[in-house]
Design a protein around this motif. Structure first.
Motif, PDB file in Angstrom:
ATOM      1  N   UNK A   4     -42.920  -8.930  -8.641  1.00  0.00           N
ATOM      2  CA  UNK A   4     -44.162  -8.077  -8.662  1.00  0.00           C
ATOM      3  C   UNK A   4     -44.519  -8.227  -7.097  1.00  0.00           C
ATOM      4  N   UNK A   5     -45.075  -7.110  -6.609  1.00  0.00           N
ATOM      5  CA  UNK A   5     -45.517  -7.016  -5.122  1.00  0.00           C
ATOM      6  C   UNK A   5     -46.774  -6.332  -5.231  1.00  0.00           C
ATOM      7  N   UNK A   6     -47.934  -6.984  -4.356  1.00  0.00           N
ATOM      8  CA  UNK A   6     -49.341  -6.309  -4.455  1.00  0.00           C
ATOM      9  C   UNK A   6     -49.396  -6.173  -2.864  1.00  0.00           C
ATOM     10  N   UNK A   7     -49.931  -4.954  -2.529  1.00  0.00           N
ATOM     11  CA  UNK A   7     -50.284  -4.199  -1.269  1.00  0.00           C
ATOM     12  C   UNK A   7     -51.445  -4.373  -1.372  1.00  0.00           C
ATOM     13  N   UNK A   8     -52.433  -5.176  -0.007  1.00  0.00           N
ATOM     14  CA  UNK A   8     -53.776  -5.274   0.095  1.00  0.00           C
ATOM     15  C   UNK A   8     -54.103  -4.478   1.198  1.00  0.00           C
ATOM     16  N   UNK A   9     -54.850  -3.263   0.972  1.00  0.00           N
ATOM     17  CA  UNK A   9     -55.147  -2.393   2.284  1.00  0.00           C
ATOM     18  C   UNK A   9     -56.255  -3.166   3.216  1.00  0.00           C
ATOM     19  N   UNK A  10     -56.157  -3.398   4.464  1.00  0.00           N
ATOM     20  CA  UNK A  10     -57.005  -4.067   5.347  1.00  0.00           C
ATOM     21  C   UNK A  10     -57.733  -3.019   6.051  1.00  0.00           C
ATOM     22  N   UNK A  11     -57.003  -2.189   6.699  1.00  0.00           N
ATOM     23  CA  UNK A  11     -57.555  -0.914   7.133  1.00  0.00           C
ATOM     24  C   UNK A  11     -56.815   0.479   6.855  1.00  0.00           C
ATOM     25  N   UNK A  12     -57.124   1.205   7.795  1.00  0.00           N
ATOM     26  CA  UNK A  12     -56.470   2.729   7.272  1.00  0.00           C
ATOM     27  C   UNK A  12     -55.008   2.473   7.732  1.00  0.00           C
ATOM     28  N   UNK A  13     -54.530   1.893   8.554  1.00  0.00           N
ATOM     29  CA  UNK A  13     -53.176   1.702   8.895  1.00  0.00           C
ATOM     30  C   UNK A  13     -52.671   0.391   8.888  1.00  0.00           C
ATOM     31  N   UNK A  33     -23.138 -27.355 -17.335  1.00  0.00           N
ATOM     32  CA  UNK A  33     -24.001 -26.524 -17.991  1.00  0.00           C
ATOM     33  C   UNK A  33     -25.390 -25.869 -17.420  1.00  0.00           C
ATOM     34  N   UNK A  34     -25.360 -26.493 -15.919  1.00  0.00           N
ATOM     35  CA  UNK A  34     -26.516 -26.259 -15.264  1.00  0.00           C
ATOM     36  C   UNK A  34     -26.429 -24.767 -14.779  1.00  0.00           C
ATOM     37  N   UNK A  35     -27.564 -24.074 -14.713  1.00  0.00           N
ATOM     38  CA  UNK A  35     -27.680 -22.772 -14.342  1.00  0.00           C
ATOM     39  C   UNK A  35     -28.764 -22.510 -12.954  1.00  0.00           C
ATOM     40  N   UNK A  36     -28.479 -21.582 -12.280  1.00  0.00           N
ATOM     41  CA  UNK A  36     -29.304 -21.305 -11.269  1.00  0.00           C
ATOM     42  C   UNK A  36     -30.547 -20.691 -11.467  1.00  0.00           C
ATOM     43  N   UNK A  37     -31.687 -21.314 -10.807  1.00  0.00           N
ATOM     44  CA  UNK A  37     -33.036 -20.690 -10.983  1.00  0.00           C
ATOM     45  C   UNK A  37     -33.495 -20.964  -9.760  1.00  0.00           C
ATOM     46  N   UNK A  38     -34.441 -20.021  -9.318  1.00  0.00           N
ATOM     47  CA  UNK A  38     -35.117 -19.635  -8.174  1.00  0.00           C
ATOM     48  C   UNK A  38     -36.557 -19.042  -8.168  1.00  0.00           C
ATOM     49  N   UNK A  39     -37.546 -19.316  -7.317  1.00  0.00           N
ATOM     50  CA  UNK A  39     -38.737 -18.844  -7.522  1.00  0.00           C
ATOM     51  C   UNK A  39     -39.209 -18.450  -5.828  1.00  0.00           C
ATOM     52  N   UNK A  40     -39.604 -17.184  -5.587  1.00  0.00           N
ATOM     53  CA  UNK A  40     -39.683 -16.867  -4.375  1.00  0.00           C
ATOM     54  C   UNK A  40     -41.029 -16.061  -4.131  1.00  0.00           C
ATOM     55  N   UNK A  41     -41.743 -16.658  -2.786  1.00  0.00           N
ATOM     56  CA  UNK A  41     -43.125 -15.997  -2.485  1.00  0.00           C
ATOM     57  C   UNK A  41     -42.887 -15.549  -1.172  1.00  0.00           C
ATOM     58  N   UNK A  42     -43.227 -14.281  -0.904  1.00  0.00           N
ATOM     59  CA  UNK A  42     -43.127 -13.767   0.146  1.00  0.00           C
ATOM     60  C   UNK A  42     -44.394 -13.315   0.723  1.00  0.00           C
TER      61      UNK A  42
END
Length: 51
Positions: A4-13, A33-42
């Motif tokens: 999920x992505x959230x855009x937070x407006x700070x000013x008009x531009x 039997x292990x599987x790949x898992x990842x968590x990303x914050x950007x």
């Protein structure tokens, strides 16, 4: 992968964005039997480029 992505407006531009994603591998990565898992914050800043 799901996220999920959230855009937070700070000013008009200018706006700040925050992305959160989680990836859950469905196939085995190793023979034990292990599987790949990842968590990303950007985070980022959006602004227009004028030429």
């Amino acid at each position: 992968m799901a996220g999920i992505c959230v855009d937070i407006p700070v000013s008009r531009t200018l706006s700040l964005n925050v992305d959160v994603a989680y990836d859950f591998g469905l196939t085995e990565a190793y023979s034990d039997g292990s599987k790949n898992r990842s968590f990303l914050i950007s985070t980022g800043v959006n602004f227009p480029l004028r030429w």
